[in-house]
Write a protein that holds these residues in place. Sequence first.
Motif, PDB file in Angstrom:
ATOM      1  N   THR A   1       0.833  -1.207   0.000  1.00 27.17           N
ATOM      2  CA  THR A   1       0.000   0.000   0.000  1.00 27.17           C
ATOM      3  C   THR A   1       0.867   1.257   0.000  1.00 27.17           C
ATOM      4  OG1 THR A   1      -1.674  -1.213   1.268  1.00 27.17           O
ATOM      5  CG2 THR A   1      -1.917   1.166   1.170  1.00 27.17           C
ATOM      6  N   LEU A   2       1.919   1.254   0.803  1.00 25.76           N
ATOM      7  CA  LEU A   2       2.839   2.402   0.854  1.00 25.76           C
ATOM      8  C   LEU A   2       3.454   2.675  -0.524  1.00 25.76           C
ATOM      9  CD1 LEU A   2       4.893   2.035   4.178  1.00 25.76           C
ATOM     10  CD2 LEU A   2       3.532   4.011   3.482  1.00 25.76           C
ATOM     11  N   ILE A   3       3.879   1.600  -1.178  1.00 27.81           N
ATOM     12  CA  ILE A   3       4.516   1.735  -2.488  1.00 27.81           C
ATOM     13  C   ILE A   3       3.528   2.288  -3.519  1.00 27.81           C
ATOM     14  CG2 ILE A   3       5.488   0.411  -4.420  1.00 27.81           C
ATOM     15  CD1 ILE A   3       6.812  -1.395  -2.260  1.00 27.81           C
ATOM     16  N   MET A   4       2.282   1.842  -3.451  1.00 23.58           N
ATOM     17  CA  MET A   4       1.267   2.300  -4.408  1.00 23.58           C
ATOM     18  C   MET A   4       0.810   3.731  -4.129  1.00 23.58           C
ATOM     19  SD  MET A   4       0.585   0.190  -6.867  1.00 23.58           S
ATOM     20  CE  MET A   4       2.377   0.233  -6.935  1.00 23.58           C
ATOM     21  N   ASN A   5       0.813   4.139  -2.871  1.00 22.56           N
ATOM     22  CA  ASN A   5       0.452   5.508  -2.489  1.00 22.56           C
ATOM     23  C   ASN A   5      -0.874   5.963  -3.106  1.00 22.56           C
ATOM     24  OD1 ASN A   5       0.770   8.019  -1.271  1.00 22.56           O
ATOM     25  ND2 ASN A   5       1.919   8.852  -2.991  1.00 22.56           N
ATOM     26  N   PRO A   6      -1.992   5.269  -2.811  1.00 24.42           N
ATOM     27  CA  PRO A   6      -3.285   5.657  -3.389  1.00 24.42           C
ATOM     28  C   PRO A   6      -3.693   7.053  -2.935  1.00 24.42           C
ATOM     29  CG  PRO A   6      -3.588   4.090  -1.591  1.00 24.42           C
ATOM     30  CD  PRO A   6      -2.121   4.169  -1.844  1.00 24.42           C
ATOM     31  N   GLN A   7      -4.370   7.776  -3.809  1.00 23.54           N
ATOM     32  CA  GLN A   7      -4.792   9.146  -3.507  1.00 23.54           C
ATOM     33  C   GLN A   7      -6.314   9.256  -3.519  1.00 23.54           C
ATOM     34  OE1 GLN A   7      -2.598  11.668  -2.614  1.00 23.54           O
ATOM     35  NE2 GLN A   7      -1.190   9.919  -2.596  1.00 23.54           N
ATOM     36  N   PRO A   8      -6.874  10.231  -2.781  1.00 24.49           N
ATOM     37  CA  PRO A   8      -8.336  10.406  -2.765  1.00 24.49           C
ATOM     38  C   PRO A   8      -8.895  10.503  -4.181  1.00 24.49           C
ATOM     39  CG  PRO A   8      -7.312  11.836  -1.128  1.00 24.49           C
ATOM     40  CD  PRO A   8      -6.188  11.215  -1.907  1.00 24.49           C
ATOM     41  N   GLY A   9     -10.017   9.831  -4.398  1.00 20.66           N
ATOM     42  CA  GLY A   9     -10.679   9.875  -5.708  1.00 20.66           C
ATOM     43  C   GLY A   9     -10.189   8.842  -6.700  1.00 20.66           C
ATOM     44  N   GLU A  10      -9.073   8.159  -6.391  1.00 22.78           N
ATOM     45  CA  GLU A  10      -8.553   7.155  -7.324  1.00 22.78           C
ATOM     46  C   GLU A  10      -9.348   5.850  -7.231  1.00 22.78           C
ATOM     47  OE1 GLU A  10      -4.004   7.958  -8.511  1.00 22.78           O
ATOM     48  OE2 GLU A  10      -4.222   6.941  -6.574  1.00 22.78           O
ATOM     49  N   SER A  11      -9.205   5.034  -8.260  1.00 27.36           N
ATOM     50  CA  SER A  11      -9.833   3.709  -8.266  1.00 27.36           C
ATOM     51  C   SER A  11      -8.783   2.668  -7.907  1.00 27.36           C
ATOM     52  CB  SER A  11     -10.434   3.411  -9.637  1.00 27.36           C
ATOM     53  OG  SER A  11      -9.438   3.505 -10.644  1.00 27.36           O
ATOM     54  N   VAL A  12      -9.183   1.702  -7.075  1.00 29.64           N
ATOM     55  CA  VAL A  12      -8.290   0.629  -6.628  1.00 29.64           C
ATOM     56  C   VAL A  12      -8.967  -0.701  -6.931  1.00 29.64           C
ATOM     57  CG1 VAL A  12      -6.981  -0.336  -4.695  1.00 29.64           C
ATOM     58  CG2 VAL A  12      -7.468   2.124  -4.762  1.00 29.64           C
ATOM     59  N   TYR A  13      -8.206  -1.622  -7.496  1.00 28.15           N
ATOM     60  CA  TYR A  13      -8.776  -2.894  -7.963  1.00 28.15           C
ATOM     61  C   TYR A  13      -7.937  -4.068  -7.492  1.00 28.15           C
ATOM     62  CZ  TYR A  13      -9.881  -6.472 -11.592  1.00 28.15           C
ATOM     63  OH  TYR A  13     -10.225  -7.616 -12.265  1.00 28.15           O
ATOM     64  N   ASP A  14      -8.625  -5.112  -7.065  1.00 27.68           N
ATOM     65  CA  ASP A  14      -7.978  -6.383  -6.733  1.00 27.68           C
ATOM     66  C   ASP A  14      -8.729  -7.486  -7.471  1.00 27.68           C
ATOM     67  OD1 ASP A  14      -6.947  -8.708  -5.695  1.00 27.68           O
ATOM     68  OD2 ASP A  14      -6.971  -8.054  -3.607  1.00 27.68           O
ATOM     69  N   PRO A  15      -8.122  -8.091  -8.497  1.00 30.97           N
ATOM     70  CA  PRO A  15      -8.818  -9.091  -9.306  1.00 30.97           C
ATOM     71  C   PRO A  15      -9.057 -10.422  -8.605  1.00 30.97           C
ATOM     72  CG  PRO A  15      -6.531  -8.904 -10.001  1.00 30.97           C
ATOM     73  CD  PRO A  15      -6.750  -7.842  -8.986  1.00 30.97           C
ATOM     74  N   THR A  16      -8.342 -10.665  -7.501  1.00 26.26           N
ATOM     75  CA  THR A  16      -8.529 -11.897  -6.719  1.00 26.26           C
ATOM     76  C   THR A  16      -8.541 -11.479  -5.249  1.00 26.26           C
ATOM     77  OG1 THR A  16      -6.121 -12.252  -6.715  1.00 26.26           O
ATOM     78  CG2 THR A  16      -7.368 -13.358  -8.436  1.00 26.26           C
ATOM     79  N   CYS A  17      -9.617 -10.834  -4.813  1.00 25.58           N
ATOM     80  CA  CYS A  17      -9.565 -10.018  -3.598  1.00 25.58           C
ATOM     81  C   CYS A  17      -9.657 -10.763  -2.267  1.00 25.58           C
ATOM     82  CB  CYS A  17     -10.610  -8.918  -3.654  1.00 25.58           C
ATOM     83  SG  CYS A  17     -12.311  -9.485  -3.486  1.00 25.58           S
TER      84      CYS A  17
END
Length: 485
Positions: free
Chosen positions: A181-197
């Motif tokens: 998660t730290l490496i990806m650094n998601p930001q408000p409003g972005e879309s996040v996807y996990d194909p095998t969640c």
Amino acid sequence: MTQQQLEKYLWGAATQLRGTIDAGDYKQYIFPLLFFKRICDVYDEEFEKALEEGDGDLEYATFAEHHHFLVPEGAHWNDVRETTVNVGVALQDAMREIEKANPDTLYGIFGDASWTNKNRLSDETLTNLIEHYSQHKLSLSNVADDKLGNAYEYLIKEFADDSGHTAAEFYTNRTVVKLMTLIMNPQPGESVYDPTCGSGGLLLNCALHLKEEGKEYRTLKLYGQEINLLTSAIARMNMFMHGIEEFSIVRGDTLAKPAFLHNDALKTFNVILANPPYSIKAWDQKSFANDPYGRNLWGVPPQGCADYAFQQHIHKSMDPNNGRYAILWPHGILFRDMEAEMRKKMVQEDQIEAVIGLGANLFYNSPMEAMILVGNNNKPQERKGKVLFINGKADVVYNKGLAYLTPEHIDKFYKAFKAFVDIPHYAKVATIEEILSHNGNMNINFYVKRENSNADLSFGKAFREWNESGDKLKESMTNLFEVLQ
């Protein structure tokens, strides 16, 4: 209750099932029951609040806008609690009625556990379970989302510890999730996807990461697909237990029938996080060879190993302008011969940003070593044509058969990724040309030379020194004998 007391209380229900059903099956009963109790207690709390606002108007207090979820008449926890015969039937009926009353949010969320099978769960066992959870109110004022969410995660981990080989289906080591998660650094409003969640831990962590940073986490758009019915239900419950309501988790086979489409093409996402199933053999290779979504852009993986089918699906699902991913894989996908041609094409795309080698035992019930493959289709200019290799096999702690990363380990990995420079015996920036000169082989050991990787040279040096010291000893002994003589 303190966090520890809450966890002990929730886990206490599982002890009621010991000897009755297998440990691997606890989750299909405990999670739905816990969620059912939470829904009803929150409904009661909201009802009382609306009743007060409406000056005692009962009809006003039942209006849908006052409630997260509707609980139909006769389907409340208390209705089931008052049942003494055929308790399983009453439970199942109540859960189905709640699903029907909330079709957009709760359809199928309680799973398909066999509540009515008295050979597995007698009326007495179910009554004991219900009475156990009736001891405390799980309303929002009594147990906040954060606290209940943490306790729910604790239960997921306990079930993973208890259930043996099934653990990997729904639990990813949380310390590794934190690093990803730290490496990806998601930001408000972005879309996040996990194909095998699985149980949704990777998606959830993105929202919680933003929350910890004081950023607006509720605008994050979370998407997940999970093939297992129970596990997908657990993932949805996991979101609600944490107070996350903006998400879409769909049950289904990602390779055979991807759930998220836009204009008949795959929907694309800003951030993709995944821990796909490894080397699965039961997948439809023939359909993938003629994939309508163009996911076979590097080739068709062998029937006995679908890893590069998932990898190509992920690659194709990246937002074209700002898409990035962090995928947890075993090291094999970096160097196996059977995928060499596909791997070369992947490298040539210049979207691999880093390969981060982790220590052993970070997968549940497996000594396998893991690595994180980091991709980015919008690399900074100074990183284009390059890949960072990190060998962090030694950065892991073992405790009671489990392995995890400490905050110091996570910080070390993260800082090395951000720096993107050579660090002796730890990190190496390699060019695309260099990787292709190895025929696309991305084995971390090719690029990062550990201190003991020059063992032959070290041995040679030690042998020479031993010989030299032997000669000196021989010379001094000769001199001594000459003096004595």
